[in-house]
Scaffold this motif. Sequence first.
Motif, PDB file in Angstrom:
ATOM      1  N   CYS A   4      13.610  62.061  61.768  1.00  0.00           N
ATOM      2  CA  CYS A   4      12.871  61.808  63.006  1.00  0.00           C
ATOM      3  C   CYS A   4      13.323  62.770  64.098  1.00  0.00           C
ATOM      4  O   CYS A   4      14.519  62.893  64.355  1.00  0.00           O
ATOM      5  CB  CYS A   4      13.099  60.361  63.436  1.00  0.00           C
ATOM      6  N   ASN A   6      12.831  62.312  67.115  1.00  0.00           N
ATOM      7  CA  ASN A   6      13.146  61.508  68.300  1.00  0.00           C
ATOM      8  C   ASN A   6      14.553  60.933  68.239  1.00  0.00           C
ATOM      9  O   ASN A   6      15.291  60.971  69.218  1.00  0.00           O
ATOM     10  CB  ASN A   6      12.116  60.375  68.424  1.00  0.00           C
ATOM     11  N   CYS A   7      14.958  60.406  67.041  1.00  0.00           N
ATOM     12  CA  CYS A   7      16.254  59.727  66.962  1.00  0.00           C
ATOM     13  C   CYS A   7      17.119  60.177  65.785  1.00  0.00           C
ATOM     14  O   CYS A   7      18.221  59.671  65.597  1.00  0.00           O
ATOM     15  CB  CYS A   7      16.049  58.212  66.903  1.00  0.00           C
ATOM     16  N   CYS A  26       9.180  56.790  61.489  1.00  0.00           N
ATOM     17  CA  CYS A  26      10.637  56.666  61.597  1.00  0.00           C
ATOM     18  C   CYS A  26      11.079  55.262  61.194  1.00  0.00           C
ATOM     19  O   CYS A  26      10.505  54.271  61.631  1.00  0.00           O
ATOM     20  CB  CYS A  26      11.089  56.977  63.022  1.00  0.00           C
ATOM     21  N   CYS A  29      13.270  54.089  64.916  1.00  0.00           N
ATOM     22  CA  CYS A  29      12.592  53.922  66.214  1.00  0.00           C
ATOM     23  C   CYS A  29      11.086  53.676  66.051  1.00  0.00           C
ATOM     24  O   CYS A  29      10.378  53.462  67.036  1.00  0.00           O
ATOM     25  CB  CYS A  29      12.873  55.108  67.137  1.00  0.00           C
TER      26      CYS A  29
END
Length: 181
Positions: A4, A6-7, A26, A29
């Motif tokens: 991911c 994002n995270c 994901c 998240c």
Amino acid sequence: MKYCSNCSATVVLMIPEGDSLPRYVCSTCNIIHYQNPKMVVGCIPEWEDKILLCKRAIEPRKGWWTLPAGFMENNETLAQAAARETLEEANARVEIGDLYAVYSLPHISQVYFIFRAKLLDLDFKPGIESLEVKLVSEQEMPWEEMAFRVIHDPLKHYFKERNQGKFGLHVDVINKVQNTP
Ligand SMILES: [Zn+2]
């Protein structure tokens, strides 16, 4: 895609609820990472009865001829992308004119936008992605050495229509087996 953006957790390929296609989702998240087609933008730089071609310095099809074209960047317009790619690949300044061809290449998820353009001066030279750039007339066109069908086909229309004195807009599809000459 494995992680991911994002995270940094791992992603799984799954069809989200209410969707119809598999997406990378994901595991932590829950963000859905949609992937969409890329836009390739270029132009046909015109100077009197000639057009500017670039010989590719990069794979695929290194050593074959093409038009100045490349991937559109975020936050720019189609015309800005076409002019920027022409400056990068041929160090050439153009005034972007009418849209001439829109070709879908579904097998590689790309859409090509090719404009007609006016070359503004003859002070061009190869950019880092080109081995050579040159002006060619219709009689000098290296038809057998064009890198891609998506460049070859619009140029065939271009010279035919130029001889007829009227340009149209060409919207077409090129499939996998067709994309090399
Ligand atoms: Zn995440």
